[in-house]
Design a protein around this motif. Structure first.
Motif, short mmCIF file in Angstrom:
data_model
loop_
_atom_site.label_atom_id
_atom_site.label_comp_id
_atom_site.label_asym_id
_atom_site.label_seq_id
_atom_site.Cartn_x
_atom_site.Cartn_y
_atom_site.Cartn_z
N ASP A 103 0.82 -1.22 0.00
CA ASP A 103 0.00 0.00 0.00
C ASP A 103 0.85 1.26 0.00
N GLU A 104 1.81 1.32 -0.94
CA GLU A 104 2.72 2.47 -0.98
C GLU A 104 2.55 3.34 -2.22
N ASP A 105 1.70 2.93 -3.17
CA ASP A 105 1.58 3.63 -4.44
C ASP A 105 0.24 4.36 -4.55
N ASP A 106 0.23 5.48 -5.26
CA ASP A 106 -1.01 6.24 -5.45
C ASP A 106 -2.01 5.45 -6.28
N VAL A 107 -1.53 4.73 -7.26
CA VAL A 107 -2.39 3.87 -8.06
C VAL A 107 -1.57 2.68 -8.52
N ILE A 108 -2.19 1.52 -8.54
CA ILE A 108 -1.55 0.29 -9.01
C ILE A 108 -2.41 -0.26 -10.15
N TYR A 109 -1.78 -0.54 -11.29
CA TYR A 109 -2.51 -1.06 -12.44
C TYR A 109 -2.36 -2.57 -12.52
N ALA A 110 -3.49 -3.24 -12.72
CA ALA A 110 -3.51 -4.69 -12.85
C ALA A 110 -4.02 -5.07 -14.23
N PRO A 111 -3.62 -6.23 -14.75
CA PRO A 111 -4.14 -6.68 -16.04
C PRO A 111 -5.52 -7.31 -15.89
N ALA A 112 -6.30 -7.24 -16.96
CA ALA A 112 -7.59 -7.92 -17.03
C ALA A 112 -7.48 -9.07 -18.03
N PHE A 113 -8.49 -9.93 -18.06
CA PHE A 113 -8.56 -11.00 -19.05
C PHE A 113 -9.78 -10.78 -19.91
N GLU A 114 -9.56 -10.56 -21.20
CA GLU A 114 -10.63 -10.29 -22.14
C GLU A 114 -11.13 -11.61 -22.72
N ARG A 115 -12.31 -12.04 -22.27
CA ARG A 115 -12.80 -13.36 -22.67
C ARG A 115 -13.16 -13.43 -24.15
N ASP A 116 -13.57 -12.31 -24.74
CA ASP A 116 -13.86 -12.32 -26.17
C ASP A 116 -12.60 -12.64 -26.98
N LEU A 117 -11.46 -12.19 -26.49
CA LEU A 117 -10.18 -12.45 -27.15
C LEU A 117 -9.47 -13.66 -26.57
N GLU A 118 -9.86 -14.06 -25.37
CA GLU A 118 -9.17 -15.11 -24.61
C GLU A 118 -7.71 -14.72 -24.38
N GLN A 119 -7.48 -13.43 -24.10
CA GLN A 119 -6.13 -12.92 -23.90
C GLN A 119 -6.09 -11.94 -22.74
N PRO A 120 -4.93 -11.86 -22.05
CA PRO A 120 -4.77 -10.83 -21.01
C PRO A 120 -4.54 -9.47 -21.65
N VAL A 121 -4.97 -8.42 -20.94
CA VAL A 121 -4.78 -7.05 -21.41
C VAL A 121 -4.14 -6.25 -20.27
N ALA A 122 -2.92 -5.81 -20.47
CA ALA A 122 -2.16 -5.14 -19.42
C ALA A 122 -2.74 -3.77 -19.07
N GLY A 123 -2.53 -3.36 -17.82
CA GLY A 123 -2.87 -2.00 -17.40
C GLY A 123 -4.33 -1.66 -17.48
N SER A 124 -5.22 -2.62 -17.31
CA SER A 124 -6.65 -2.41 -17.52
C SER A 124 -7.42 -2.04 -16.26
N ILE A 125 -6.90 -2.41 -15.09
CA ILE A 125 -7.65 -2.23 -13.85
C ILE A 125 -6.85 -1.33 -12.90
N PRO A 126 -7.30 -0.09 -12.70
CA PRO A 126 -6.62 0.78 -11.74
C PRO A 126 -7.11 0.52 -10.32
N VAL A 127 -6.18 0.40 -9.41
CA VAL A 127 -6.53 0.28 -7.99
C VAL A 127 -6.01 1.54 -7.30
N PRO A 128 -6.91 2.47 -6.95
CA PRO A 128 -6.47 3.73 -6.37
C PRO A 128 -6.05 3.55 -4.91
N ARG A 129 -5.35 4.54 -4.42
CA ARG A 129 -4.89 4.50 -3.02
C ARG A 129 -6.08 4.41 -2.06
#
Length: 228
Positions: A103-129
């Motif tokens: 819990d040291e960052d203002d925002v942390i970005y996580a990847p999502a999984f796009e089921r239509d593509l069946e592929q991961p997508v980087a930087g899709s989910i922001p987790v704010p402080r």
């Protein structure tokens, strides 16, 4: 725990004195993990603990964003068993959980999984402080093999979705058909690759802090189907 209200109250109680809490939801493929996590987060957002901002105080970060891309699975010769423990970037997932817990960052970005593509997508989910509760879900949160053993220590609690096998298989076949497989291929995948993964996940059930019974998972699934 007999209702979603009970689960929401328990999840909210994990946040103490403003410290960030990480809640894991696990279970076999098709057990209702994602649906439960989404319903839980939607229910919690407008009702934060005292002193926390509404909506941003809770976040959902699925493990599935750490699927290896198909091009890498092809290189490794593992695409025919996509979804098995060694088809994920588990070290990357464990590192994300460590950052979230520190819990040291203002925002942390996580990847999502796009089921239509069946592929991961980087930087899709922001987790704010402001997010004091992070709900993550995936098959192998309680697995103690290899790098997976680094996951459980980073989570404050892990709940296991104990959906009955017939309903779990029905849901999986329907999901695979929805995303492009024909009936025969969907059934073959569910009874082959998915079932082997489900059998492995079932061996971790005893490590869960809470086992969510079939009836509760079905009720959440029915509510999702009715609203969607």
């Amino acid at each position: 725990m007999t209702s979603l209200d009970d689960l929401a109250a328990r999840a909210r109680s994990l946040v103490r004195e403003g410290h960030r809490a990480l809640l894991g939801i696990t279970g076999g493929p098709g057990a209702g993990k994602t649906t439960l996590a989404e319903h839980l987060v939607a229910m919690l957002r407008p009702t934060p603990p005292e002193g926390l901002p509404a909506r941003e105080w809770v976040a959902h970060v699925p493990m599935d964003g750490f699927h290896l891309a198909d091009v890498e699975l092809d290189r490794l010769g593992r695409r025919d068993r996509k979804g098995a423990p060694d088809t994920f970037d588990v070290a990357g997932y464990a590192a994300l959980l460590r950052r979230l817990r520190e819990d040291e960052d203002d925002v942390i970005y996580a990847p999502a999984f796009e089921r239509d593509l069946e592929q991961p997508v980087a930087g899709s989910i922001p987790v704010p402080r402001a997010a004091r509760l992070v709900v993550t879900e995936g098959n192998y949160l309680l697995l103690d093999q290899g790098d997976w053993s680094r996951v459980r220590p980073r989570l404050h609690e892990v709940w296991y979705c104990d959906l009955g096998p017939e309903e779990r298989v029905r849901r999986l076949v329907s999901r695979h058909e929805h995303f492009g497989k024909d009936r025969d291929d969907a059934v073959a995948w569910v009874l082959g690759t998915d079932q082997r993964n489900a059998d492995l996940v079932a061996t971790t059930r005893f490590r869960a802090d809470l086992v969510i019974p079939d009836a509760v998972i079905r009720s959440v699934g029915a509510s999702a189907e009715a609203s969607g």
